[in-house]
Design a protein around this motif. Sequence first.
Motif, PDB file in Angstrom:
ATOM      1  N   VAL A   1      42.072  32.022 -22.209  1.00 45.03           N
ATOM      2  CA  VAL A   1      41.715  30.713 -21.720  1.00 45.03           C
ATOM      3  C   VAL A   1      40.246  30.495 -22.060  1.00 45.03           C
ATOM      4  O   VAL A   1      39.408  31.345 -21.752  1.00 45.03           O
ATOM      5  CB  VAL A   1      41.919  30.633 -20.208  1.00 45.03           C
ATOM      6  CG1 VAL A   1      41.415  29.351 -19.660  1.00 45.03           C
ATOM      7  CG2 VAL A   1      43.357  30.863 -19.879  1.00 45.03           C
ATOM      8  N   VAL A   2      40.037  29.371 -22.662  1.00 45.01           N
ATOM      9  CA  VAL A   2      38.670  29.021 -23.068  1.00 45.01           C
ATOM     10  C   VAL A   2      38.128  28.015 -22.045  1.00 45.01           C
ATOM     11  O   VAL A   2      38.746  26.980 -21.819  1.00 45.01           O
ATOM     12  CB  VAL A   2      38.665  28.408 -24.476  1.00 45.01           C
ATOM     13  CG1 VAL A   2      37.284  27.998 -24.879  1.00 45.01           C
ATOM     14  CG2 VAL A   2      39.298  29.347 -25.459  1.00 45.01           C
ATOM     15  N   PRO A   3      37.013  28.379 -21.443  1.00 43.17           N
ATOM     16  CA  PRO A   3      36.466  27.412 -20.488  1.00 43.17           C
ATOM     17  C   PRO A   3      35.931  26.158 -21.223  1.00 43.17           C
ATOM     18  O   PRO A   3      35.318  26.261 -22.269  1.00 43.17           O
ATOM     19  CB  PRO A   3      35.345  28.159 -19.796  1.00 43.17           C
ATOM     20  CG  PRO A   3      35.013  29.280 -20.695  1.00 43.17           C
ATOM     21  CD  PRO A   3      36.221  29.561 -21.530  1.00 43.17           C
ATOM     22  N   VAL A   4      36.176  24.981 -20.650  1.00 48.03           N
ATOM     23  CA  VAL A   4      35.701  23.717 -21.240  1.00 48.03           C
ATOM     24  C   VAL A   4      34.342  23.408 -20.625  1.00 48.03           C
ATOM     25  O   VAL A   4      34.211  23.310 -19.411  1.00 48.03           O
ATOM     26  CB  VAL A   4      36.692  22.578 -20.943  1.00 48.03           C
ATOM     27  CG1 VAL A   4      36.179  21.275 -21.512  1.00 48.03           C
ATOM     28  CG2 VAL A   4      38.050  22.920 -21.490  1.00 48.03           C
ATOM     29  N   VAL A   5      33.375  23.308 -21.494  1.00 49.16           N
ATOM     30  CA  VAL A   5      32.008  22.996 -21.034  1.00 49.16           C
ATOM     31  C   VAL A   5      31.737  21.533 -21.368  1.00 49.16           C
ATOM     32  O   VAL A   5      31.789  21.133 -22.529  1.00 49.16           O
ATOM     33  CB  VAL A   5      30.982  23.907 -21.725  1.00 49.16           C
ATOM     34  CG1 VAL A   5      29.588  23.565 -21.253  1.00 49.16           C
ATOM     35  CG2 VAL A   5      31.321  25.350 -21.480  1.00 49.16           C
ATOM     36  N   THR A   6      31.490  20.782 -20.355  1.00 53.26           N
ATOM     37  CA  THR A   6      31.159  19.371 -20.600  1.00 53.26           C
ATOM     38  C   THR A   6      29.640  19.238 -20.659  1.00 53.26           C
ATOM     39  O   THR A   6      28.930  19.776 -19.800  1.00 53.26           O
ATOM     40  CB  THR A   6      31.709  18.470 -19.480  1.00 53.26           C
ATOM     41  OG1 THR A   6      31.183  18.921 -18.248  1.00 53.26           O
ATOM     42  CG2 THR A   6      33.207  18.499 -19.446  1.00 53.26           C
ATOM     43  N   PRO A   7      29.166  18.585 -21.682  1.00 53.31           N
ATOM     44  CA  PRO A   7      27.707  18.443 -21.761  1.00 53.31           C
ATOM     45  C   PRO A   7      27.197  17.537 -20.646  1.00 53.31           C
ATOM     46  O   PRO A   7      27.905  16.646 -20.185  1.00 53.31           O
ATOM     47  CB  PRO A   7      27.479  17.831 -23.133  1.00 53.31           C
ATOM     48  CG  PRO A   7      28.771  17.163 -23.491  1.00 53.31           C
ATOM     49  CD  PRO A   7      29.842  17.931 -22.779  1.00 53.31           C
ATOM     50  N   ALA A   8      25.957  17.783 -20.234  1.00 51.52           N
ATOM     51  CA  ALA A   8      25.331  16.979 -19.182  1.00 51.52           C
ATOM     52  C   ALA A   8      25.112  15.561 -19.713  1.00 51.52           C
ATOM     53  O   ALA A   8      24.799  15.378 -20.883  1.00 51.52           O
ATOM     54  CB  ALA A   8      24.008  17.598 -18.768  1.00 51.52           C
ATOM     55  N   PRO A   9      25.312  14.579 -18.866  1.00 46.68           N
ATOM     56  CA  PRO A   9      25.106  13.205 -19.343  1.00 46.68           C
ATOM     57  C   PRO A   9      23.637  12.994 -19.723  1.00 46.68           C
ATOM     58  O   PRO A   9      22.726  13.442 -19.033  1.00 46.68           O
ATOM     59  CB  PRO A   9      25.515  12.333 -18.157  1.00 46.68           C
ATOM     60  CG  PRO A   9      25.406  13.218 -16.974  1.00 46.68           C
ATOM     61  CD  PRO A   9      25.661  14.611 -17.460  1.00 46.68           C
ATOM     62  N   THR A  10      23.428  12.336 -20.828  1.00 44.17           N
ATOM     63  CA  THR A  10      22.047  12.086 -21.262  1.00 44.17           C
ATOM     64  C   THR A  10      21.513  10.887 -20.491  1.00 44.17           C
ATOM     65  O   THR A  10      22.207   9.864 -20.351  1.00 44.17           O
ATOM     66  CB  THR A  10      21.995  11.780 -22.773  1.00 44.17           C
ATOM     67  OG1 THR A  10      22.868  10.693 -23.051  1.00 44.17           O
ATOM     68  CG2 THR A  10      22.411  12.981 -23.588  1.00 44.17           C
ATOM     69  N   PRO A  11      20.305  11.013 -19.977  1.00 48.70           N
ATOM     70  CA  PRO A  11      19.751   9.882 -19.217  1.00 48.70           C
ATOM     71  C   PRO A  11      19.474   8.704 -20.156  1.00 48.70           C
ATOM     72  O   PRO A  11      19.212   8.884 -21.338  1.00 48.70           O
ATOM     73  CB  PRO A  11      18.465  10.439 -18.617  1.00 48.70           C
ATOM     74  CG  PRO A  11      18.102  11.587 -19.484  1.00 48.70           C
ATOM     75  CD  PRO A  11      19.384  12.126 -20.042  1.00 48.70           C
ATOM     76  N   ALA A  12      19.520   7.506 -19.590  1.00 52.60           N
ATOM     77  CA  ALA A  12      19.238   6.299 -20.375  1.00 52.60           C
ATOM     78  C   ALA A  12      17.780   6.330 -20.806  1.00 52.60           C
ATOM     79  O   ALA A  12      16.912   6.825 -20.075  1.00 52.60           O
ATOM     80  CB  ALA A  12      19.518   5.066 -19.534  1.00 52.60           C
ATOM     81  N   PRO A  13      17.501   5.882 -22.004  1.00 52.27           N
ATOM     82  CA  PRO A  13      16.111   5.899 -22.450  1.00 52.27           C
ATOM     83  C   PRO A  13      15.249   5.004 -21.560  1.00 52.27           C
ATOM     84  O   PRO A  13      15.663   3.930 -21.152  1.00 52.27           O
ATOM     85  CB  PRO A  13      16.178   5.367 -23.882  1.00 52.27           C
ATOM     86  CG  PRO A  13      17.462   4.622 -23.964  1.00 52.27           C
ATOM     87  CD  PRO A  13      18.374   5.271 -22.977  1.00 52.27           C
ATOM     88  N   ILE A  14      14.070   5.469 -21.286  1.00 49.68           N
ATOM     89  CA  ILE A  14      13.146   4.729 -20.421  1.00 49.68           C
ATOM     90  C   ILE A  14      12.368   3.754 -21.295  1.00 49.68           C
ATOM     91  O   ILE A  14      11.697   4.157 -22.253  1.00 49.68           O
ATOM     92  CB  ILE A  14      12.183   5.689 -19.701  1.00 49.68           C
ATOM     93  CG1 ILE A  14      12.980   6.647 -18.815  1.00 49.68           C
ATOM     94  CG2 ILE A  14      11.172   4.907 -18.882  1.00 49.68           C
ATOM     95  CD1 ILE A  14      12.144   7.731 -18.199  1.00 49.68           C
ATOM     96  N   THR A  15      12.466   2.500 -20.941  1.00 48.67           N
ATOM     97  CA  THR A  15      11.693   1.492 -21.680  1.00 48.67           C
ATOM     98  C   THR A  15      10.462   1.146 -20.867  1.00 48.67           C
ATOM     99  O   THR A  15      10.547   0.873 -19.669  1.00 48.67           O
ATOM    100  CB  THR A  15      12.530   0.216 -21.905  1.00 48.67           C
ATOM    101  OG1 THR A  15      12.945  -0.277 -20.644  1.00 48.67           O
ATOM    102  CG2 THR A  15      13.747   0.480 -22.766  1.00 48.67           C
ATOM    103  N   PRO A  16       9.296   1.185 -21.496  1.00 51.21           N
ATOM    104  CA  PRO A  16       8.086   0.861 -20.737  1.00 51.21           C
ATOM    105  C   PRO A  16       8.070  -0.621 -20.371  1.00 51.21           C
ATOM    106  O   PRO A  16       8.482  -1.468 -21.151  1.00 51.21           O
ATOM    107  CB  PRO A  16       6.956   1.207 -21.703  1.00 51.21           C
ATOM    108  CG  PRO A  16       7.581   1.136 -23.060  1.00 51.21           C
ATOM    109  CD  PRO A  16       9.011   1.493 -22.879  1.00 51.21           C
ATOM    110  N   THR A  17       7.609  -0.894 -19.158  1.00 49.08           N
ATOM    111  CA  THR A  17       7.516  -2.289 -18.731  1.00 49.08           C
ATOM    112  C   THR A  17       6.301  -2.912 -19.407  1.00 49.08           C
ATOM    113  O   THR A  17       5.233  -2.286 -19.480  1.00 49.08           O
ATOM    114  CB  THR A  17       7.366  -2.391 -17.203  1.00 49.08           C
ATOM    115  OG1 THR A  17       6.234  -1.625 -16.815  1.00 49.08           O
ATOM    116  CG2 THR A  17       8.596  -1.872 -16.502  1.00 49.08           C
ATOM    117  N   PRO A  18       6.445  -4.107 -19.927  1.00 46.47           N
ATOM    118  CA  PRO A  18       5.302  -4.720 -20.608  1.00 46.47           C
ATOM    119  C   PRO A  18       4.189  -5.039 -19.617  1.00 46.47           C
ATOM    120  O   PRO A  18       4.436  -5.446 -18.485  1.00 46.47           O
ATOM    121  CB  PRO A  18       5.890  -5.996 -21.221  1.00 46.47           C
ATOM    122  CG  PRO A  18       7.108  -6.281 -20.413  1.00 46.47           C
ATOM    123  CD  PRO A  18       7.604  -4.959 -19.929  1.00 46.47           C
ATOM    124  N   VAL A  19       2.969  -4.830 -20.059  1.00 49.42           N
ATOM    125  CA  VAL A  19       1.803  -5.129 -19.223  1.00 49.42           C
ATOM    126  C   VAL A  19       1.565  -6.627 -19.293  1.00 49.42           C
ATOM    127  O   VAL A  19       1.486  -7.194 -20.382  1.00 49.42           O
ATOM    128  CB  VAL A  19       0.564  -4.360 -19.733  1.00 49.42           C
ATOM    129  CG1 VAL A  19      -0.656  -4.711 -18.910  1.00 49.42           C
ATOM    130  CG2 VAL A  19       0.832  -2.876 -19.720  1.00 49.42           C
TER     131      VAL A  19
END
Length: 119
Positions: A1-19
């Motif tokens: 039996v091969v364990p199924v490894v699910t990759p960690a969800p990638t966080p959404a890219p952070i967009t800088p707030t405009p100054v």
Amino acid sequence: VVPVVTPAPTPAPITPTPVPVPVPTPSPLTVSLTKPPSSVRAGATLTLHLHVTRGSGTVAVKLSHGKTTLAKTTAKTVSGAKTVKLRVPRSAKTGKATLTVQIGTAKPVTKTITVGRHA
């Protein structure tokens, strides 16, 4: 039996707030009045020297005695130095009169002068 490894969800890219860029607000127009004469005779011409700063606009000048308007004039699109002449009628009421100078919708400049009897 091969364990199924699910990759960690990638966080959404952070967009800088405009100054926020400060928007320059236009400075209000100002009108300065060189020292007007303390008195004027009825039937004479009152000469005023005005200086408009921070742009150009319409200047209204009025000489009144109580509710009575003795003389008034309007100078359109004034900028910089301007000489305005007010003809005071011979039949003008004598005594204290109010000189009002206003540019656009700015607060008017008021001075009190004396109107003397005609010569």
